[in-house]
Scaffold this motif. Structure first.
Motif, PDB file in Angstrom:
ATOM      1  N   ASP A 125       0.814  -1.206   0.000  1.00 50.57           N
ATOM      2  CA  ASP A 125       0.000   0.000   0.000  1.00 50.57           C
ATOM      3  C   ASP A 125       0.858   1.272   0.000  1.00 50.57           C
ATOM      4  O   ASP A 125       0.735   2.137   0.871  1.00 50.57           O
ATOM      5  N   SER A 157      -2.138  -3.714  -2.820  1.00 51.52           N
ATOM      6  CA  SER A 157      -3.093  -2.631  -2.564  1.00 51.52           C
ATOM      7  C   SER A 157      -4.078  -3.065  -1.494  1.00 51.52           C
ATOM      8  O   SER A 157      -4.556  -4.211  -1.496  1.00 51.52           O
ATOM      9  N   GLY A 158      -4.414  -2.127  -0.600  1.00 51.49           N
ATOM     10  CA  GLY A 158      -5.439  -2.387   0.409  1.00 51.49           C
ATOM     11  C   GLY A 158      -6.848  -2.222  -0.114  1.00 51.49           C
ATOM     12  O   GLY A 158      -7.812  -2.383   0.636  1.00 51.49           O
ATOM     13  N   SER A 176      -8.817   1.201   1.732  1.00 51.60           N
ATOM     14  CA  SER A 176      -7.641   1.986   2.110  1.00 51.60           C
ATOM     15  C   SER A 176      -7.790   3.432   1.665  1.00 51.60           C
ATOM     16  O   SER A 176      -8.392   3.717   0.622  1.00 51.60           O
ATOM     17  N   ALA A 219      -2.683   2.651  -4.249  1.00 50.85           N
ATOM     18  CA  ALA A 219      -1.394   2.061  -4.600  1.00 50.85           C
ATOM     19  C   ALA A 219      -1.289   1.728  -6.077  1.00 50.85           C
ATOM     20  O   ALA A 219      -0.178   1.544  -6.603  1.00 50.85           O
ATOM     21  N   THR A 223      -4.590  -7.055  -5.010  1.00 54.89           N
ATOM     22  CA  THR A 223      -5.470  -6.269  -4.152  1.00 54.89           C
ATOM     23  C   THR A 223      -6.051  -7.150  -3.057  1.00 54.89           C
ATOM     24  O   THR A 223      -6.625  -8.207  -3.347  1.00 54.89           O
ATOM     25  N   HIS A 275      -5.455  -0.146   4.773  1.00 56.02           N
ATOM     26  CA  HIS A 275      -4.043   0.204   4.647  1.00 56.02           C
ATOM     27  C   HIS A 275      -3.105  -0.777   5.329  1.00 56.02           C
ATOM     28  O   HIS A 275      -1.968  -0.969   4.889  1.00 56.02           O
TER      29      HIS A 275
END
Length: 219
Positions: free
Chosen positions: A116, A171-172, A176, A180, A194, A199
């Motif tokens: 992230d 990626s969060g 998030s 990202a 993902t 986050h």
């Protein structure tokens, strides 16, 4: 085991685990955290890696020099590596430090895992920082890094487009506050996974985090 060294002219405190003759891995925490953020993760990777988990400058027990340019923070990690090549796994601010390390010293980076990361593109809609009585980090570090998030050097994004290090971006997801995906788009050949938990992927979805990282490292 906790250790202390001088890297890039600063005191850097770091945790060291795993066999001394194993491949090297460095875990880099996010903003306002320290090496303890990787508790559990360190033990997992220390079964087959020699793991170093530093406190970045301005965090934990490392030096608080009052100057927190992201490239300088990357040079601190380069100093800790002292010419050794490593897998770098890094979160948030640490992930931004990590991609600066890969841009500046690619010969030190075997593989790059960015959890992230913020993209080196102007950020809008950031909430105003409110200083409180939190300890364990230098508030000047927070203020200076925030300015670099909001208004980064345009050369940083250009540098990512030339990066030739195998890279995984985690990626969060929509949960998030960080996007990202642009980092994965900038780095040639980067893989994007993902995990929609927000986050703190390594904390809130540890099993999924470790599965994604292990799959990337074994590829």
């Amino acid at each position: 085991m906790m250790r202390e060294t001088t890297a890039n002219g600063l005191k850097i405190v770091y945790r060291e685990e795993g066999p001394a003759d194993a491949p090297l891995m460095v875990l880099i925490h996010g903003r306002t955290a320290n090496h303890n953020d990787w508790n559990g993760i360190i033990q997992h990777f220390a079964r087959r890696y020699h793991v170093l988990a530093p406190d970045l400058r301005g965090h934990g027990e490392s030096a608080y020099p009052g100057s927190y340019a992201l490239p300088d923070m990357a040079d601190d990690v380069a100093g800790l590596l002292d010419g050794r090549r490593a897998v770098i796994v890094a979160h948030s601010l640490g992930a931004m430090v990590a991609f600066h390390l890969a841009m500046r010293r690619p010969e030190l980076v075997e593989r790059l895992v960015l959890e992230d990361p913020g993209a080196p593109l102007p950020m809008t809609g950031r909430a105003a920082l409110v200083r409180d009585d939190s300890t364990g980090f230098d508030w000047e570090m927070v203020l200076q890094t925030e300015r670099q998030f909001v208004d980064p050097d345009p050369a940083w994004a250009e540098g990512l487009t030339r990066l030739a290090v195998p890279t995984l971006v985690l990626s969060g997801g929509p949960s998030s506050q960080i996007r990202a995906e642009p980092v994965a788009e900038l780095i040639p050949g980067a893989a994007l996974v993902t995990i929609d938990v927000g986050h703190l992927i390594h904390r809130d979805a540890r099993a999924a985090f470790l599965e994604a990282v292990e799959e990337f490292l074994e590829a």
